[in-house]
Write a protein that holds these residues in place. Sequence first.
Motif, mmCIF file in Angstrom:
data_model
loop_
_atom_site.group_PDB
_atom_site.id
_atom_site.type_symbol
_atom_site.label_atom_id
_atom_site.label_comp_id
_atom_site.label_asym_id
_atom_site.label_seq_id
_atom_site.Cartn_x
_atom_site.Cartn_y
_atom_site.Cartn_z
ATOM 1 N N UNK A 117 56.256 38.178 37.563
ATOM 2 C CA UNK A 117 55.514 39.187 36.486
ATOM 3 C C UNK A 117 54.311 39.494 37.032
ATOM 4 N N UNK A 118 53.496 38.749 37.636
ATOM 5 C CA UNK A 118 51.940 38.732 37.851
ATOM 6 C C UNK A 118 51.860 38.983 39.202
ATOM 7 N N UNK A 119 51.630 37.798 40.138
ATOM 8 C CA UNK A 119 51.038 38.158 41.495
ATOM 9 C C UNK A 119 52.166 37.174 42.261
ATOM 10 N N UNK A 120 52.396 37.724 43.611
ATOM 11 C CA UNK A 120 53.229 36.861 44.509
ATOM 12 C C UNK A 120 52.458 36.677 45.884
ATOM 13 N N UNK A 121 52.396 35.699 46.512
ATOM 14 C CA UNK A 121 51.693 35.449 47.550
ATOM 15 C C UNK A 121 52.767 35.777 48.851
ATOM 16 N N UNK A 122 51.954 36.326 50.026
ATOM 17 C CA UNK A 122 52.691 37.017 50.808
ATOM 18 C C UNK A 122 51.937 36.756 52.347
ATOM 19 N N UNK A 123 52.757 36.271 53.345
ATOM 20 C CA UNK A 123 51.968 35.938 54.558
ATOM 21 C C UNK A 123 52.459 37.219 55.697
ATOM 22 N N UNK A 124 51.286 37.927 56.290
ATOM 23 C CA UNK A 124 51.315 38.776 57.235
ATOM 24 C C UNK A 124 52.016 38.371 58.432
ATOM 25 N N UNK A 125 53.325 38.658 58.870
ATOM 26 C CA UNK A 125 53.859 37.975 60.221
ATOM 27 C C UNK A 125 53.859 38.636 61.478
ATOM 28 N N UNK A 126 53.158 39.915 61.290
ATOM 29 C CA UNK A 126 53.338 40.799 62.549
ATOM 30 C C UNK A 126 52.237 41.584 62.381
ATOM 31 N N UNK A 127 52.018 42.423 63.617
ATOM 32 C CA UNK A 127 50.611 43.202 63.724
ATOM 33 C C UNK A 127 50.834 44.709 63.401
ATOM 34 N N UNK A 128 51.940 45.161 62.530
ATOM 35 C CA UNK A 128 52.175 46.306 62.294
ATOM 36 C C UNK A 128 51.002 47.072 61.300
ATOM 37 N N UNK A 129 50.375 46.156 60.625
ATOM 38 C CA UNK A 129 49.418 46.549 59.702
ATOM 39 C C UNK A 129 48.134 46.595 60.123
ATOM 40 N N UNK A 238 43.261 52.955 60.999
ATOM 41 C CA UNK A 238 44.343 53.065 61.924
ATOM 42 C C UNK A 238 44.145 52.767 63.303
ATOM 43 N N UNK A 239 45.147 52.517 64.031
ATOM 44 C CA UNK A 239 45.177 52.206 65.493
ATOM 45 C C UNK A 239 46.087 53.315 66.096
ATOM 46 N N UNK A 240 45.729 54.335 66.892
ATOM 47 C CA UNK A 240 46.549 55.141 67.690
ATOM 48 C C UNK A 240 45.994 55.200 69.224
ATOM 49 N N UNK A 241 47.069 54.960 69.881
ATOM 50 C CA UNK A 241 46.974 54.818 71.413
ATOM 51 C C UNK A 241 47.545 56.128 72.084
ATOM 52 N N UNK A 242 46.600 56.907 72.505
ATOM 53 C CA UNK A 242 47.026 58.192 73.088
ATOM 54 C C UNK A 242 47.975 58.224 74.229
ATOM 55 N N UNK A 243 47.732 56.818 75.083
ATOM 56 C CA UNK A 243 48.533 56.653 76.168
ATOM 57 C C UNK A 243 50.078 56.028 76.090
ATOM 58 N N UNK A 244 50.312 55.917 74.632
ATOM 59 C CA UNK A 244 51.478 55.472 74.217
ATOM 60 C C UNK A 244 52.250 56.583 73.491
ATOM 61 N N UNK A 245 52.856 57.393 73.978
ATOM 62 C CA UNK A 245 53.590 58.531 73.363
ATOM 63 C C UNK A 245 55.132 57.723 73.121
ATOM 64 N N UNK A 285 49.215 50.176 62.455
ATOM 65 C CA UNK A 285 49.067 49.955 64.027
ATOM 66 C C UNK A 285 50.240 50.964 64.311
ATOM 67 N N UNK A 286 50.077 52.107 64.268
ATOM 68 C CA UNK A 286 50.962 53.312 64.543
ATOM 69 C C UNK A 286 52.009 53.103 65.641
ATOM 70 N N UNK A 287 51.431 52.688 66.737
ATOM 71 C CA UNK A 287 52.215 52.650 67.967
ATOM 72 C C UNK A 287 52.917 51.401 68.204
ATOM 73 N N UNK A 288 52.696 50.243 67.047
ATOM 74 C CA UNK A 288 53.212 49.037 67.208
ATOM 75 C C UNK A 288 53.859 48.721 65.764
ATOM 76 N N UNK A 289 54.570 49.885 65.061
ATOM 77 C CA UNK A 289 55.160 49.579 64.053
ATOM 78 C C UNK A 289 56.437 50.251 63.881
ATOM 79 N N UNK A 290 57.474 49.278 63.366
ATOM 80 C CA UNK A 290 58.945 49.847 63.282
ATOM 81 C C UNK A 290 59.086 50.319 61.852
ATOM 82 N N UNK A 291 58.978 51.499 61.353
ATOM 83 C CA UNK A 291 58.798 52.042 60.016
ATOM 84 C C UNK A 291 59.834 52.835 59.568
ATOM 85 N N UNK A 292 59.391 53.837 58.756
ATOM 86 C CA UNK A 292 60.420 54.837 58.232
ATOM 87 C C UNK A 292 60.713 55.804 59.363
ATOM 88 N N UNK A 293 59.973 55.896 60.158
ATOM 89 C CA UNK A 293 60.166 56.855 61.575
ATOM 90 C C UNK A 293 61.386 56.442 62.194
#
Length: 324
Positions: A117-129, A238-245, A285-293
């Motif tokens: 109900x209050x706070x939950x710990x969470x570990x960032x496992x990947x570089x998507x953010x 954010x990170x956006x790499x124009x070389x990665x379309x 990390x827009x070019x290294x994130x598997x998300x709603x897209x």
Amino acid sequence: MSAITGIFYAGLIAYLGGWYMGSWSGNFSLLLFVMTVVTLGYWLAERFYFLPARVAGAARLEAQDAARREELKRQGIVRVDGDVAGARDEILRQPWWLDWTAGLFPVILAVFLLRSFLFEPFKIPSGSMVPTLLVGDLILVNKFHYGVRLPVINKKIIANNDVQRGDVMVFRYPEDPSIDFIKRVAAIPGDEIRYTNQRLYINGVATEVQPKGDFYDESGMRYKPWFSEKLGKVEHEILVDPKRQSMYHPDRKDGPFPFQDQCQYTAEGVTCKVPAGHYFMLGDNRDDSRDSRYWGFVPDENIVGRAFFVWMNFGNLKRIGAFH
């Protein structure tokens, strides 16, 4: 009871061992709920049955000793050897199987309530953010920010703040609800979101983006173009790499995602109309994130909470603090 307790702990160890070895997906919320219920049962049994029985046994021992001494005194024997204090303490001592169940109930209950109900710990496992959150960041998630939900079934019973564009949110992964994901809320119900040619548009208006130079992404071990973006009222990086379309297309493992017909995919990107009760999520990390897209919308019932604070990163203590 000691045998039953031993079987319980053996099952617990087997469950945790299989989870750790990857033999099955664990559900920590369910595990914590079961442990709370089981230890509560032991605690109630201890409080209303086992402890009174031990106290009564100790009282009987003392009464028998007092009666024996009185009888010996009537016979003229004043000096009596023996002390029942040690035996009384032994009778009152809590057995191991109660010490490791009823004795742990207050601690497990406190953890269950705090995490549920209050706070939950969470570990960032990947570089998507990245660059907002780095691999290894240990963060706190506010469980009541969006409302109070029943543990395990995750049903909202009390509403609180609405989800806002730009929030960093932890949610149950739509493809596998046993896994928690973290992304940024890009669009809320009713929004039209368009991500084309690496630019984000909300309801036809492009988000404000300012270049910040290059950022070294340790997870990818290379420099990437670094930008500041304003999404809703939140300014973040954010990170956006124009070389990665990238070529965006739905690739949900269990088939078409719900409301997929409200999305159009082209060679340039994707456009979606966000349905009621759902959210469109993007990684920073827009070019290294598997998300709603790729896997679609996040339903409201999958929300875990709002991420807001890095409480530890053992490799970089400067990471500790709040984030946007």
